[in-house]
Design an enzyme around this catalytic site. Structure first.
Site, PDB file in Angstrom:
ATOM      1  N   GLU A 151       0.759  -1.169  -0.527  1.00 42.94           N
ATOM      2  CA  GLU A 151       0.223  -0.334  -0.108  1.00 42.94           C
ATOM      3  C   GLU A 151       0.888   1.189  -0.124  1.00 42.94           C
ATOM      4  O   GLU A 151       0.780   1.999  -0.594  1.00 42.94           O
ATOM      5  CB  GLU A 151      -0.682   0.267   1.413  1.00 42.94           C
ATOM      6  CG  GLU A 151      -1.716  -1.340   1.446  1.00 42.94           C
ATOM      7  CD  GLU A 151      -1.341  -2.560   1.664  1.00 42.94           C
ATOM      8  OE1 GLU A 151      -2.073  -3.286   1.582  1.00 42.94           O
ATOM      9  OE2 GLU A 151       0.098  -2.906   1.820  1.00 42.94           O
ATOM     10  N   ALA A 153       8.057 -35.542 -14.216  1.00 42.79           N
ATOM     11  CA  ALA A 153       8.091 -35.694 -15.221  1.00 42.79           C
ATOM     12  C   ALA A 153       7.299 -36.753 -15.639  1.00 42.79           C
ATOM     13  O   ALA A 153       8.252 -37.464 -14.966  1.00 42.79           O
ATOM     14  CB  ALA A 153       9.130 -34.830 -15.648  1.00 42.79           C
ATOM     15  N   ASP A 184      20.442 -39.397  -8.711  1.00 43.22           N
ATOM     16  CA  ASP A 184      20.609 -38.284  -9.963  1.00 43.22           C
ATOM     17  C   ASP A 184      20.863 -37.341  -9.395  1.00 43.22           C
ATOM     18  O   ASP A 184      21.535 -36.528 -10.530  1.00 43.22           O
ATOM     19  CB  ASP A 184      18.752 -37.961 -10.225  1.00 43.22           C
ATOM     20  CG  ASP A 184      17.969 -38.251 -10.627  1.00 43.22           C
ATOM     21  OD1 ASP A 184      18.164 -39.809 -11.042  1.00 43.22           O
ATOM     22  OD2 ASP A 184      16.754 -38.062 -11.016  1.00 43.22           O
ATOM     23  N   TRP A 224      16.460 -36.630 -19.875  1.00 44.65           N
ATOM     24  CA  TRP A 224      15.814 -36.070 -19.816  1.00 44.65           C
ATOM     25  C   TRP A 224      14.443 -36.030 -19.900  1.00 44.65           C
ATOM     26  O   TRP A 224      14.264 -36.274 -21.788  1.00 44.65           O
ATOM     27  CB  TRP A 224      16.141 -34.713 -19.935  1.00 44.65           C
ATOM     28  CG  TRP A 224      17.288 -33.258 -19.874  1.00 44.65           C
ATOM     29  CD1 TRP A 224      17.853 -33.250 -20.343  1.00 44.65           C
ATOM     30  CD2 TRP A 224      17.284 -32.613 -18.507  1.00 44.65           C
ATOM     31  NE1 TRP A 224      19.337 -32.728 -19.698  1.00 44.65           N
ATOM     32  CE2 TRP A 224      18.747 -33.182 -17.995  1.00 44.65           C
ATOM     33  CE3 TRP A 224      16.625 -33.111 -16.948  1.00 44.65           C
ATOM     34  CZ2 TRP A 224      18.881 -32.260 -16.938  1.00 44.65           C
ATOM     35  CZ3 TRP A 224      16.523 -32.560 -16.243  1.00 44.65           C
ATOM     36  CH2 TRP A 224      18.045 -31.905 -15.979  1.00 44.65           C
ATOM     37  N   GLU A 283       9.748 -33.406  -5.216  1.00 40.10           N
ATOM     38  CA  GLU A 283      10.504 -33.836  -6.519  1.00 40.10           C
ATOM     39  C   GLU A 283      11.102 -35.257  -5.971  1.00 40.10           C
ATOM     40  O   GLU A 283      12.249 -35.791  -6.329  1.00 40.10           O
ATOM     41  CB  GLU A 283      12.256 -33.136  -7.123  1.00 40.10           C
ATOM     42  CG  GLU A 283      10.642 -31.545  -7.086  1.00 40.10           C
ATOM     43  CD  GLU A 283      12.408 -30.865  -8.151  1.00 40.10           C
ATOM     44  OE1 GLU A 283      12.774 -31.155  -8.930  1.00 40.10           O
ATOM     45  OE2 GLU A 283      12.160 -28.849  -7.776  1.00 40.10           O
ATOM     46  N   GLY A 331       8.360 -42.224  -6.987  1.00 38.57           N
ATOM     47  CA  GLY A 331       7.085 -42.928  -6.379  1.00 38.57           C
ATOM     48  C   GLY A 331       6.446 -43.064  -5.211  1.00 38.57           C
ATOM     49  O   GLY A 331       5.808 -43.354  -4.295  1.00 38.57           O
TER      50      GLY A 331
END
Length: 592
Positions: free
Chosen positions: A79, A190, A236, A206, A324, A327
């Site tokens: 503000e 992904a 990874d 990838w 990230e 499973g």
């Protein structure tokens, strides 16, 4: 009859014009509220642990003359920035804010800015989620003669609900924190078109396109922390950086029950951001010592499960977590009820493989009727990929207002408000959050030559003092950078990183003087701001504890094992101020 018909027609025309004008004004209000929500989102990630605040100022002629958003904790309110941008054109204008003003500033800066600028009306997207702040600013604005309209209360319609939802979405982490005891958690993965997150060999680089990976970096930059499991570290070797050129960097968290982790991993490099490893009590003590020697923090749990871990990081002040993981951990987190939203990047690829891993492991479901349905599903094409997102849990409804202790006491005087002997403070949501050294209260302190210099916050002054007096040009360069840091969080990050990477730039007596440095800065802060002084004096008789669970020097620690030096200094100041007040009263009596 002709005359009568003419009058009726004219009246009807006027009425239609009035209805159309009202509808048009209504639509404009909703459009500008959505704009305020969009503006507030510009600093998402940087503002944590504060909400995202945005303000848009519009003149009666429907012209936007000022916009502002809270950049980070400890910086000017949205503000104030909007009013500064609009200048004299604020007179008679309407201010649109996505959320009711209210923070740990300990003052009414945002409200005062709107009132003093001559704003005549305020449209508010939602009340403040925190009970001790909810409604305060709205009442203050109305008491100053401003017309205040709150979406869902003073303004109701289907379109209003859509605009209100935009305000909720931009502050989901804060809304969830107000309604539960876990951070807002997003599961991101992904996968290929046939539902695989890696090949049978484990190779996963990838799956998604570069454009999708850039979106992931944005998601990381909006989060307080990123969580992975041990399998992800072994397979990874990720860095888990936001890669957006500095500023806010999320903490990296590794969950590993057995602590079967490699000695060499990118996550053990703390040059840019810290890593916390969470494990089961007693796991690989020798490896825990090894991680500690690298500067990695290790936290043990008797039984490692996502719910307890999330409650712990909730207590540490985290608002948003990005998962990230693989499973197995994803399934455990979903089963524990700590995942609120899912981002699934689907690549137009098929890899097959009977043993190729999928994004979510076993959930114990045997019929399709047991499948979990996403809520408010969105589809977005990103390059060749499709991003599917949706909520696993509904957005909490914060509409019901629970009466405060004062209101309850007014109804039933036999219900006395509970007064605790210990007052905890830590983050923006605390009633005494202004006690923090990160609060946005500039102080003026003398430099080495006796000249007074303004520092944006106590934290700026404290971090810069680590390098004052060191005869090295790099030390002075670091002081200058800290002084010009836009927020206390950035000043702290600069000071800590330099101290860790270039210890030779830190003054040799720092460990022996740092308490005195903090004390002088705090004394200045509580001396020049009357409302802060009054707040501190109001705690007389109570123990003050800086409730940081991980800072064992300035904070009280999770189990009370911390030294709590910040709380000690504040109690010391309180005693001094009370002594001065008592002495002044005695002198007044003597004079009379």
């Amino acid at each position: 009859m002709a005359l009568s018909f003419a009058v009726v027609a004219s009246s009807s025309s006027i009425m239609c014009k009035a209805i159309n004008a009202n509808n048009q004004s209504h639509l404009q209000d909703l459009s500008y509220i959505k704009r305020a929500a969009l503006v507030s989102d510009k600093s998402a990630g940087f503002t944590s642990p504060h909400p995202n605040f945005g303000c848009v100022i519009v003149t009666p002629s429907v012209e936007v003359v000022g916009e502002g958003y809270l950049y980070a904790q400890g910086t000017k309110p949205a503000e104030v920035l909007a009013v500064e941008a609009a200048g004299e054109r604020c007179r008679g204008a309407t201010a649109y804010v996505n959320m009711e003003p209210g923070d740990c500033h300990g003052d009414d800066t945002a409200v005062s800015a709107l009132v003093q600028a001559g704003i005549s009306r305020a449209v508010i997207g939602m009340r403040h989620p925190l009970q001790h702040l909810r409604g305060n600013a709205i009442r203050a604005l109305r008491s100053q003669g401003l017309q205040v309209d709150v979406l869902g209360e003073d303004m109701q319609s289907k379109l209003v609900e859509e605009a209100r939802k935009a305000c909720l979405l931009v502050n989901l982490p804060f809304v969830h924190r107000a309604a539960s005891r876990v951070p807002f958690s997003v599961l991101k993965y992904a996968m290929t078109l046939d539902g695989k997150i890696a090949a049978s060999s484990g190779h996963a680089a990838w799956i998604s396109s570069k454009l999708s990976r850039n979106r992931v970096f944005e998601l990381r930059g909006r989060s307080d922390a990123i969580i992975v499991g041990g399998n992800t570290v072994r397979r990874d070797n990720p860095r888990l950086t936001a890669r957006h050129g500095g500023g806010h960097m999320p903490i990296r968290i590794v969950l590993s029950q057995s602590l079967d982790l490699p000695e060499e991993a990118n996550l053990w490099d703390l040059s840019d951001v810290s890593t916390v490893v969470v494990t089961q009590r007693g796991a690989r003590r020798s490896f825990q010592r090894y991680l500690a020697s690298k500067g990695v923090e290790v936290v043990e749990f008797d039984i490692l499960n996502p719910r307890d871990v999330m409650e712990y990081f909730h207590d540490r002040g985290y608002l948003s977590i990005l998962w990230e993981c693989g499973g197995t951990l994803a399934a455990s987190a979903i089963s524990s009820g700590v995942i609120h939203k899912v981002f699934a990047f689907v690549a137009p690829k098929i890899i097959g493989g009977k043993n190729a891993p999928s994004p979510v492991g076993e959930l114990g479901m045997v019929e399709m009727s047991q499948a979990l349905d996403l809520i408010d599903v969105c589809f977005e094409q990103i390059g060749p990929d499709m991003l599917i997102s949706g909520f696993l849990q509904p957005i909490p409804d914060l509409t019901p207002t629970i009466p405060s202790e004062d209101e309850t006491f007014a109804i039933d005087p036999t219900v006395a408000p509970f007064e605790t002997s210990i007052i905890f403070f830590y983050k923006t949501w605390d009633l005494y959050g202004a006690f923090s050294n990160f609060s946005p209260h500039p102080i003026q302190m003398p430099d080495e030559d006796g000249n007074y210099v303004t520092w944006i916050s106590v934290e700026h002054y404290y971090q810069a003092n680590k390098f004052i007096g060191v005869s090295n040009p790099l030390a002075q360069e670091c002081i200058d950078k800290i002084k010009s840091a836009k927020s206390p969080e950035e000043a702290a990050r600069m000071g800590r990183l330099t101290q860790r990477r270039q210890p030779h730039l830190v003054r040799s007596d720092w460990e022996s003087v740092k308490i005195d440095v903090m004390y002088r800065a705090l004394k200045c802060k509580f001396s020049i701001y009357p409302h802060l002084n009054s707040m501190l004096l109001s705690t007389a008789g109570s123990v003050l504890v800086e409730a940081s669970p991980h800072d064992l020097f300035w904070g009280g620690g999770r189990d009370g094992e911390g030294l709590n030096y910040l709380g000690r200094l504040l109690m010391k100041l309180r005693s001094e101020f009370l002594g001065e007040s008592s002495a002044a009263s005695e002198n007044t009596c003597i004079a009379l």
